[in-house]
Design a protein around this motif. Structure first.
Motif, PDB file in Angstrom:
ATOM      1  N   LYS A  68      16.758 -38.543 -19.450  1.00 59.34           N
ATOM      2  CA  LYS A  68      14.733 -38.163 -19.511  1.00 59.34           C
ATOM      3  C   LYS A  68      14.868 -36.795 -18.347  1.00 59.34           C
ATOM      4  N   PHE A  69      15.446 -36.836 -17.653  1.00 62.91           N
ATOM      5  CA  PHE A  69      15.752 -35.463 -16.498  1.00 62.91           C
ATOM      6  C   PHE A  69      15.993 -34.302 -16.824  1.00 62.91           C
ATOM      7  N   PRO A  70      16.414 -33.337 -17.491  1.00 61.63           N
ATOM      8  CA  PRO A  70      17.830 -32.956 -18.396  1.00 61.63           C
ATOM      9  C   PRO A  70      18.057 -31.680 -17.306  1.00 61.63           C
ATOM     10  N   PHE A  71      16.765 -31.288 -16.095  1.00 63.52           N
ATOM     11  CA  PHE A  71      16.512 -30.434 -14.813  1.00 63.52           C
ATOM     12  C   PHE A  71      16.946 -30.181 -14.221  1.00 63.52           C
ATOM     13  N   ILE A  72      17.293 -31.305 -14.062  1.00 68.75           N
ATOM     14  CA  ILE A  72      18.403 -31.858 -12.712  1.00 68.75           C
ATOM     15  C   ILE A  72      19.382 -32.190 -12.907  1.00 68.75           C
ATOM     16  N   HIS A  73      20.528 -31.861 -13.900  1.00 68.01           N
ATOM     17  CA  HIS A  73      21.410 -32.542 -14.388  1.00 68.01           C
ATOM     18  C   HIS A  73      22.469 -30.504 -13.490  1.00 68.01           C
ATOM     19  N   ARG A  74      22.953 -31.282 -12.598  1.00 67.25           N
ATOM     20  CA  ARG A  74      24.230 -30.042 -11.829  1.00 67.25           C
ATOM     21  C   ARG A  74      22.919 -29.053 -11.301  1.00 67.25           C
ATOM     22  N   ALA A  75      22.162 -29.685 -11.321  1.00 59.77           N
ATOM     23  CA  ALA A  75      20.622 -28.366 -10.466  1.00 59.77           C
ATOM     24  C   ALA A  75      21.212 -27.250  -8.374  1.00 59.77           C
ATOM     25  N   TYR A  76      22.104 -29.388  -7.799  1.00 60.90           N
ATOM     26  CA  TYR A  76      22.583 -28.482  -7.210  1.00 60.90           C
ATOM     27  C   TYR A  76      24.457 -27.899  -6.984  1.00 60.90           C
ATOM     28  N   ARG A  77      24.583 -28.113  -8.542  1.00 64.54           N
ATOM     29  CA  ARG A  77      25.655 -27.621  -8.543  1.00 64.54           C
ATOM     30  C   ARG A  77      25.922 -25.966  -8.185  1.00 64.54           C
ATOM     31  N   SER A  78      24.916 -25.099  -8.155  1.00 62.63           N
ATOM     32  CA  SER A  78      24.243 -23.812  -7.523  1.00 62.63           C
ATOM     33  C   SER A  78      23.173 -23.542  -7.475  1.00 62.63           C
ATOM     34  N   PHE A  79      22.774 -22.473  -6.150  1.00 64.46           N
ATOM     35  CA  PHE A  79      21.446 -21.908  -5.916  1.00 64.46           C
ATOM     36  C   PHE A  79      21.462 -21.261  -6.727  1.00 64.46           C
ATOM     37  N   LYS A  80      22.212 -20.437  -7.533  1.00 66.51           N
ATOM     38  CA  LYS A  80      22.026 -18.342  -8.441  1.00 66.51           C
ATOM     39  C   LYS A  80      21.055 -18.740  -8.730  1.00 66.51           C
ATOM     40  N   VAL A  81      19.971 -17.913  -9.437  1.00 63.21           N
ATOM     41  CA  VAL A  81      18.857 -18.458  -9.866  1.00 63.21           C
ATOM     42  C   VAL A  81      18.904 -16.583 -10.461  1.00 63.21           C
ATOM     43  N   PRO A  82      18.347 -16.919 -11.614  1.00 61.12           N
ATOM     44  CA  PRO A  82      17.894 -15.199 -12.410  1.00 61.12           C
ATOM     45  C   PRO A  82      17.083 -14.140 -11.033  1.00 61.12           C
TER      46      PRO A  82
ATOM     47  N   SER B  56      15.378 -11.719 -11.744  1.00 56.60           N
ATOM     48  CA  SER B  56      14.143 -11.471 -12.667  1.00 56.60           C
ATOM     49  C   SER B  56      13.257 -12.505 -12.882  1.00 56.60           C
ATOM     50  N   LEU B  57      13.919 -14.166 -12.429  1.00 60.83           N
ATOM     51  CA  LEU B  57      12.733 -14.965 -12.014  1.00 60.83           C
ATOM     52  C   LEU B  57      12.364 -15.141 -10.843  1.00 60.83           C
ATOM     53  N   VAL B  58      12.922 -14.796 -10.052  1.00 57.17           N
ATOM     54  CA  VAL B  58      12.639 -15.001  -9.153  1.00 57.17           C
ATOM     55  C   VAL B  58      12.203 -13.454  -8.597  1.00 57.17           C
ATOM     56  N   ARG B  59      11.809 -12.604  -8.853  1.00 57.06           N
ATOM     57  CA  ARG B  59      10.591 -11.286  -8.881  1.00 57.06           C
ATOM     58  C   ARG B  59      10.054 -12.182  -9.288  1.00 57.06           C
ATOM     59  N   ASN B  60       9.563 -12.756 -10.655  1.00 62.49           N
ATOM     60  CA  ASN B  60       8.500 -13.101 -11.144  1.00 62.49           C
ATOM     61  C   ASN B  60       7.681 -14.028 -10.115  1.00 62.49           C
ATOM     62  N   ILE B  61       8.574 -15.071 -10.035  1.00 63.00           N
ATOM     63  CA  ILE B  61       7.883 -15.726  -9.039  1.00 63.00           C
ATOM     64  C   ILE B  61       7.097 -15.538  -8.039  1.00 63.00           C
ATOM     65  N   VAL B  62       7.960 -14.526  -7.162  1.00 66.37           N
ATOM     66  CA  VAL B  62       6.869 -13.171  -5.542  1.00 66.37           C
ATOM     67  C   VAL B  62       6.113 -12.811  -6.684  1.00 66.37           C
ATOM     68  N   LEU B  63       5.943 -12.263  -8.275  1.00 65.23           N
ATOM     69  CA  LEU B  63       5.178 -11.319  -8.019  1.00 65.23           C
ATOM     70  C   LEU B  63       3.854 -12.294  -8.577  1.00 65.23           C
ATOM     71  N   LYS B  64       3.911 -13.442  -8.725  1.00 64.16           N
ATOM     72  CA  LYS B  64       2.392 -14.099  -9.532  1.00 64.16           C
ATOM     73  C   LYS B  64       2.781 -15.310  -8.253  1.00 64.16           C
ATOM     74  N   GLY B  65       3.709 -16.038  -8.023  1.00 69.55           N
ATOM     75  CA  GLY B  65       3.584 -17.051  -6.994  1.00 69.55           C
ATOM     76  C   GLY B  65       2.805 -16.523  -5.337  1.00 69.55           C
ATOM     77  N   SER B  66       3.229 -15.667  -5.289  1.00 71.08           N
ATOM     78  CA  SER B  66       3.074 -15.197  -3.648  1.00 71.08           C
ATOM     79  C   SER B  66       1.454 -15.146  -3.340  1.00 71.08           C
ATOM     80  N   PRO B  67       0.813 -14.510  -4.142  1.00 69.05           N
ATOM     81  CA  PRO B  67      -0.554 -14.930  -4.302  1.00 69.05           C
ATOM     82  C   PRO B  67      -0.831 -16.237  -4.168  1.00 69.05           C
ATOM     83  N   ILE B  68      -0.597 -16.997  -4.691  1.00 65.83           N
ATOM     84  CA  ILE B  68      -0.878 -17.889  -4.875  1.00 65.83           C
ATOM     85  C   ILE B  68      -0.630 -19.143  -3.939  1.00 65.83           C
TER      86      ILE B  68
END
Length: 463
Positions: A233-247, A249-261
């Motif tokens: 039902k919640f596919p995102f949680i499958h193997r979510a903790y197997r690795s904490f490597k994230v793209p 580009s996504l980190v950069r975008n979240i920092v750019l868009k999310g830091s103001p939030i």
């Protein structure tokens, strides 16, 4: 003509059915939390003025922590809600990992601050100037409550990462169940431990802190266990903790868009805290009255505040699917609904204002101030509703710099200086100051309306 206006500002049954499906579980979850917050507050208030004021000071400090967590989760959330709109489970999984990493950092930071700076933080709210309360006793109650309540920080943060991700995907029922269960535990054990009922020790303020900590762990276990037991039902949680490597580009975008939030939520909550601190210089009675006003206002503002989350989910998914005109139409109708709900809330608040403070075991001075504060808040509630809707609309389209200027910059440029100047350099009555500061919300509402009409928020921020 009337039919045309009706279609422009009001939705059909299918539209409101969708809104209800998303909003109702969130409303129930928030309502239960705030109702128990009200009952907790009343139960502590039955102990006396010093106990009530001490707990309210700690809760004001924790308000900054709650908004810091909310801001961090929201920073990643503006991406995950659009990933859900695209059915991109890997994208959601990566944003969830970022939430967990942010949460762990927040736990360490906030715990360190409260353990090392509690004396300074608490005393900044304790001032002479009224006939109500004892500063030393109030400080002792606040410190004992704070040290125990710290045990609830880890489950608050981690369960928030789970529940916000579920809500961004439209799953609002499970977070509601977890919250309601938490509320029941909190309510029951508050009664048992504050007053020493059915053989339990009478712990007063410490009992309230223990019960709150227990309730946080109940919510944590329910939402985490259920999510991991339903991976299909919640596919995102499958193997979510197997690795904490994230793209990157996504980190950069979240920092750019999310830091103001993140900065916005932190600075906005800090601004409200400074505003409350300025009002506290008029004496302990002001803090007690603000606590009573905030308690009832939080309960009655639940529906229009919840509409902000609903707007973020509906508008964010429409923008993610690139249905821009449909998003504009939905936003207009949701904003109207929010304001109409707030007007109804204002009427009820105004009716209850003379009566609600009398359920507290406190002084007549505090009750009188609280009644007047509630009337002022009832007056500005419709404006609060519209600015809340505007904020979540702008945020859903990734206009996080604009929301930062609209929200936290406004409070630091207008509300905080205004409250400090009026409290420190005038002899105006505290109620008049409270009215002037809160009426600035009307100006903010007009600014929000102009930004929404320009359509600057109508963007798809993910590929």
């Amino acid at each position: 003509m009337n039919t045309t206006i009706g279609k422009k500002y009001f939705g059909n049954k299918a539209f409101y059915r969708k809104v209800f499906f998303i909003a109702f579980p969130i409303i129930i979850q928030t309502l239960m939390t705030n109702l128990v917050g009200l009952l907790d507050n009343v139960m502590v208030g039955r102990l006396g003025t010093d106990q009530m004021t001490g707990v309210s000071v700690v809760n004001q400090l924790f308000f900054v922590f709650y908004l810091l967590v909310f801001g961090g989760m929201s920073a990643a959330g503006i991406f995950s809600v659009q990933y859900f709109g695209q059915e991109n489970h890997e994208g959601v999984r990566n944003t969830f990992r970022i939430k967990i990493l942010f949460g762990l950092f927040t736990i360490l930071l906030v715990t360190f601050i409260f353990l090392t700076m509690n004396h300074t933080l608490i005393h900044s709210f304790l001032h002479e100037g009224s006939q109500s309360g004892n500063i030393n006793a109030t400080f002792d109650y606040a410190k004992s409550y704070l040290f125990i309540i710290l045990i609830g920080i880890p489950p608050i943060v981690i369960s928030n990462a789970y529940s916000t991700t579920l809500k961004e995907g439209g799953e609002t029922f499970i977070p509601m169940v977890a919250s309601v269960s938490s509320v029941i535990i909190d309510l029951v054990f508050n009664y048992l431990l504050i007053f020493g009922k059915f053989g339990f020790p009478e712990l007063g303020v410490s009992g309230a802190a223990i019960a709150t900590g227990m309730s946080r762990y109940v919510e944590f276990f329910i939402v985490v266990i259920y999510t991991h037991m339903h991976k299909k039902k919640f596919p995102f949680i499958h193997r979510a903790y197997r690795s904490f490597k994230v793209p990157v580009s996504l980190v950069r975008n979240i920092v750019l868009k999310g830091s103001p939030i993140l900065a916005n939520e932190f600075l906005w909550s800090l601004g409200l805290t400074f505003q409350a601190q300025a009002l506290s210089t008029r004496g302990l009675a002001a803090i007690g009255a603000i606590n009573i006003n905030n308690t009832i206002s939080n309960v009655f503002n639940i529906v229009f505040v919840t509409m902000g989350t609903t707007i973020a989910i509906i508008i964010g998914q429409l923008l993610g699917a690139e249905k821009l005109e449909e998003a504009r139409d939905a936003n207009r109708k949701l904003s109207v609904l929010s304001v109409l709900i707030a007007i109804s809330t204002s009427i009820v608040l105004a009716i209850l204002a003379p009566f609600f403070p009398h359920i507290y075991n406190t002084t007549g001075e505090i009750r009188h101030l609280a009644s007047q504060f509630i009337l002022v808040f009832a007056l500005v509630t419709p404006f609060n509703a519209y600015t809340n809707a505007a904020y979540f609309t702008l945020r859903s389209g990734g206009k996080t710099i604009v929301t930062f200027l609209f929200d936290s910059c406004f409070i630091w440029v207008v509300n905080v200086p205004l409250s400090m100047i009026l409290c420190h350099y005038t002899s105006l009555p505290i109620v008049t100051i409270f009215l002037i500061v809160n009426c600035s919300e009307a100006c903010k509402a007009f600014i929000g309306g102009a930004l929404i009409r320009k359509g600057i928020w109508m963007n798809t921020i993910i590929q």
